[in-house]
Design an enzyme around this catalytic site. Structure first.
Site: not given
Ligand code: C5P
Length: 410
Positions: A216, A295, A313, A316, A346, A350
């Site tokens: 990202n 590849k 996983p 945090v 969250k 979490k």
């Protein structure tokens, strides 16, 4: 802005500003003004080469003191001699510090007034490197800087960007206000003194085959800014970084990782050894279920290819679920709508102690930019941090983390 409105954050501090011969020396007049308007006393010392870039007369006018530039000047020695000057300083700030000055310091030379003062002083020394990017990247310069770090000197910068010579890269002196902020941190309170802090930063890379991956756009800038600010506020910092092109901040231990699984493994080891854990990394939620050994080849029989992904996983959440040696745990939440609702969701799901939400739908903020705005939520409180540079935000965030951590550890 009127002088009286400027916080006197450097009141009474004696700063010896050592200027060596680089083009960034032209910024020293502004730097001196900014330091003085915050209450500092600034004594300028220039190398002979520095005087080719900015005149002693300019520096005398802005500092309000005669500039010292010669080791063998009987008149100067009769007023404040060089040993007296070396004892006077609360901080020696070398800005700009050229590769030549850095090399002479590393070698312990005293072949001009500035290097003699550096040798003769026991004041803390901050080095603000400024040079061409190739000179900065040169192994000799890097080695010299790491020796200076080992000797306890602080290295402030350099920044990356466009250079006077046309090159682009690391080597620009930090801007005057950034050097002022470092000076304020140096003299300011140290709310994280004696506290250990681990932080994840940057993206992760999820391999598809030996040459391809899914990742990202996270630049790592926010996490690196927090790591740097935490070290400046006194913490012992471990930075667990995905692949980014950023310099490691001084006084920060860095561990490089690539994939979410590697980051998870390192983070779990670090979490139990640190009092505060901040998860700033943009961890890939999924990874390819299998990594091809070779590849992957393009085929003629289909225009599509499918990659089966499996969940990574949640790092945090795993840290926050620790039953023993659980650190004070802070997460981030990048949201595009209903920021509070999702962020608080969250926080609870979490089991975090704090969450830092940013609205990534606002152009110019968050991912890959230099500025950000955050809204912090914890169980019984919240605090908005207005748009600012990631460096400024990092410090504000850590001041609040330090306060909340105190309550947590009671
Ligand atoms: O659930 P979401 O990805 O929005 O949560 C973001 C927070 O969770 C961030 O602090 C991020 O670093 C962390 N995270 C993590 N491991 C993952 C995914 C996210 O630590 N696999």
């Amino acid at each position: 802005m009127e002088q009286s409105l400027i916080p006197q954050s450097l009141a009474g501090k004696k700063i010896l500003l050592g200027i060596s011969g680089g083009i960034a020396a032209y910024k020293c007049a502004d730097l001196t003004r900014r330091l003085i308007e915050r209450g500092a006393q600034v004594q300028v010392v220039m190398t002979p080469a520095a005087k080719e870039f900015i005149t002693p007369l300019t520096m005398q006018a802005v500092s309000g003191r005669p500039v010292s530039d010669s080791l063998l000047d009987p008149a100067a020695e009769a007023s404040m001699g060089h040993i007296e000057l070396a004892k006077w300083a609360d901080l020696i700030l070398l800005a700009p510090a050229t590769s030549d000055l850095i090399a002479r310091m590393r070698a312990g030379m005293g072949n001009d007034l500035l290097t003699t003062l550096i040798l003769a002083s026991d004041a803390p020394i901050a080095v603000a490197p400024a040079m061409n990017q190739q000179m900065y990247a040169n192994a000799a310069t890097q080695e010299n800087l790491s020796v200076l770090t080992q000797r306890g000197m602080m290295i402030w910068g350099p920044a990356a960007g466009q250079q006077a010579c046309g090159d682009v890269g690391y080597g620009r002196m930090l801007e005057p206000m950034e050097l002022v902020a470092h000076s304020e941190d140096f003299f300011g309170p140290k709310p994280l003194q004696g506290i250990s802090l681990a932080i994840t930063a940057g993206p992760t890379r999820e391999a598809i085959d030996p040459v391809r991956y899914i990742s990202n756009h996270s630049s790592g800038k926010m996490g690196f800014a927090i790591a740097e600010a935490a070290a400046n506020l006194g913490a012992t910092v471990t930075l667990i970084s995905g692949p980014v092109s950023l310099n490691t901040p001084s006084n920060v231990q860095r561990i490089n990782v690539e994939s979410a699984q590697q980051m998870h493994q390192v983070a779990m080891q670090q979490a139990i050894n640190n009092q505060i854990f901040i998860s700033c990394a943009a961890v890939a939620d999924y990874r390819p279920s299998q990594v091809a050994d070779q590849k992957i080849k393009k085929t003629d029989d289909s225009d599509q290819m499918q990659i089966v992904m499996v969940k990574n996983p949640d790092i945090v959440a795993s840290v926050a679920a620790l039953q023993e040696q659980r650190p004070f745990t802070v997460g981030f939440a990048a949201e595009t709508q209903d920021v509070e609702k999702y962020a608080r969701g969250k926080l609870a799901k979490k089991n975090l102690d704090m969450i830092c939400a940013n609205d990534v739908s606002v152009a110019g903020l968050g991912f890959n930019s230099n500025d950000n705005a955050l809204h912090l939520y914890w169980q019984d409180g919240e605090q908005a941090l207005e748009t600012a540079s990631k460096q400024q935000l990092a410090k504000q965030l850590l001041d609040i983390v330090a306060l909340q951590y105190q309550q947590y550890s009671k």
